[in-house]
Design a protein around this motif. Structure first.
Motif, PDB file in Angstrom:
ATOM      1  N   ALA A 197       1.455  -3.406  -3.960  1.00 51.27           N
ATOM      2  CA  ALA A 197       2.767  -2.757  -3.888  1.00 51.27           C
ATOM      3  C   ALA A 197       2.811  -1.511  -4.765  1.00 51.27           C
ATOM      4  CB  ALA A 197       3.862  -3.738  -4.299  1.00 51.27           C
ATOM      5  N   LEU A 198       2.283  -1.599  -5.983  1.00 47.54           N
ATOM      6  CA  LEU A 198       2.339  -0.455  -6.892  1.00 47.54           C
ATOM      7  C   LEU A 198       1.411   0.659  -6.447  1.00 47.54           C
ATOM      8  CD1 LEU A 198       2.661  -2.024 -10.446  1.00 47.54           C
ATOM      9  CD2 LEU A 198       4.400  -1.534  -8.737  1.00 47.54           C
ATOM     10  N   GLU A 199       0.295   0.289  -5.823  1.00 44.11           N
ATOM     11  CA  GLU A 199      -0.635   1.308  -5.340  1.00 44.11           C
ATOM     12  C   GLU A 199       0.014   2.180  -4.264  1.00 44.11           C
ATOM     13  OE1 GLU A 199      -5.385   1.596  -4.591  1.00 44.11           O
ATOM     14  OE2 GLU A 199      -4.411  -0.309  -4.184  1.00 44.11           O
ATOM     15  N   LEU A 200       0.983   1.632  -3.563  1.00 43.16           N
ATOM     16  CA  LEU A 200       1.740   2.415  -2.571  1.00 43.16           C
ATOM     17  C   LEU A 200       2.994   3.040  -3.171  1.00 43.16           C
ATOM     18  CD1 LEU A 200       1.526   0.022   0.489  1.00 43.16           C
ATOM     19  CD2 LEU A 200       0.294   2.156   0.162  1.00 43.16           C
ATOM     20  N   ARG A 201       3.710   2.264  -3.949  1.00 43.73           N
ATOM     21  CA  ARG A 201       5.033   2.672  -4.421  1.00 43.73           C
ATOM     22  C   ARG A 201       4.996   3.823  -5.430  1.00 43.73           C
ATOM     23  NH1 ARG A 201       9.838   2.606  -2.128  1.00 43.73           N
ATOM     24  NH2 ARG A 201      10.839   3.955  -3.617  1.00 43.73           N
ATOM     25  N   ILE A 202       4.062   3.789  -6.372  1.00 49.76           N
ATOM     26  CA  ILE A 202       4.010   4.840  -7.391  1.00 49.76           C
ATOM     27  C   ILE A 202       3.718   6.201  -6.777  1.00 49.76           C
ATOM     28  CG2 ILE A 202       2.777   5.677  -9.437  1.00 49.76           C
ATOM     29  CD1 ILE A 202       2.696   2.755 -10.405  1.00 49.76           C
ATOM     30  N   PRO A 203       2.714   6.335  -5.893  1.00 45.36           N
ATOM     31  CA  PRO A 203       2.518   7.649  -5.258  1.00 45.36           C
ATOM     32  C   PRO A 203       3.733   8.125  -4.456  1.00 45.36           C
ATOM     33  CG  PRO A 203       0.539   6.351  -5.026  1.00 45.36           C
ATOM     34  CD  PRO A 203       1.599   5.434  -5.589  1.00 45.36           C
ATOM     35  N   LEU A 204       4.446   7.206  -3.806  1.00 42.93           N
ATOM     36  CA  LEU A 204       5.667   7.605  -3.088  1.00 42.93           C
ATOM     37  C   LEU A 204       6.721   8.140  -4.050  1.00 42.93           C
ATOM     38  CD1 LEU A 204       6.036   4.704  -0.482  1.00 42.93           C
ATOM     39  CD2 LEU A 204       5.444   7.101  -0.022  1.00 42.93           C
TER      40      LEU A 204
END
Length: 177
Positions: free
Chosen positions: A109-116
Motif C-alpha cells: 500500500a505504501l509503495e503505491l500511496r506515497i508516490p501518489l
C-alpha cells in the motif's frame, strides 16, 4: 488489548515493518531506536516533525477471542492529515503467517500511496519551483498513459529531474523507459 501474553507482538510487528520498508530503496526509514522513543499515545504528526520526516506510520494492535486486529495509519508530517489507513485482522493461531501478511499489505500500500501523494504535492507547485523528486513524480503521472502528448510531458519532467540532480538514478531509469 488487555492480554499481556501478546505484548511482544506490539514490538515485533513494527520491527518487521521497519525492516520491510527499509528494503524500498527509494524510501528513507528512521531506525527503530529513534522511532520507538515515541510512546503509543504520541501524536504521529509531532513525531514526524521531531524526526524531520515527511511521513509517519502509526498503528494499534488488539487481540480478542483468538483474533488479532491491526489498524494502521500513514500521516503526512507536514500537513497533518491521514494519507492512508487500513484495518487488517486474522486468527492468532498462525501469528507468523498473519504478521507476514500484514507487513506485505502495508508495504504494498505504501509503495503505491506515497508516490501518489508526492505527485499530488508536486502538482500544486509552479514548474519553476519543482525539485528533482517532484519532477520525477509528476513524470510518473504521464508515463503510463502511452500517448504522444503524455510521453513528451513525462520525458520533459524526467529530463528536468536529471538536470536538477544528475545522480538521480530513478529519473534516468524512467527516462530510458
Amino acid at each position: 488489548g488487555g492480554d499481556t501474553g501478546f505484548a511482544a507482538l506490539g514490538a515485533a510487528l513494527p520491527h518487521d515493518l521497519i525492516a520491510a520498508l527499509s528494503r524500498l530503496r527509494w524510501l528513507f526509514v528512521i531506525a527503530r531506536a529513534s522511532s520507538f522513543r515515541f510512546g503509543a499515545r504520541e501524536d504521529p504528526v509531532a513525531a514526524a516533525t521531531s524526526l524531520g520526516v515527511r511521513y509517519a506510520l502509526a498503528g494499534a494492535l488488539d487481540t480478542f477471542a483468538g483474533r488479532l486486529t491491526v489498524t494502521v495509519e500513514l500521516f503526512d508530517g507536514r500537513r497533518g492529515g491521514v494519507v492512508w489507513a487500513d484495518r487488517m485482522e486474522g486468527p492468532l493461531d498462525d501469528i507468523h503467517r498473519l504478521r507476514s501478511e500484514i507487513v506485505a499489505a502495508v508495504v504494498a500500500a505504501l509503495e503505491l500511496r506515497i508516490p501518489l501523494e508526492e505527485a499530488a504535492r508536486a502538482a500544486t507547485r509552479t514548474p519553476e519551483a519543482l525539485d528533482a523528486w517532484g519532477a520525477y513524480h509528476l513524470g510518473l503521472r504521464h508515463v503510463f498513459r502511452f500517448s504522444l502528448k503524455d510521453n513528451a510531458a513525462a520525458m520533459a519532467l524526467f529530463e528536468r529531474a536529471i538536470a536538477l540532480d544528475p545522480g538521480f538514478a530513478r529519473a534516468h531509469a524512467a527516462l530510458s523507459f
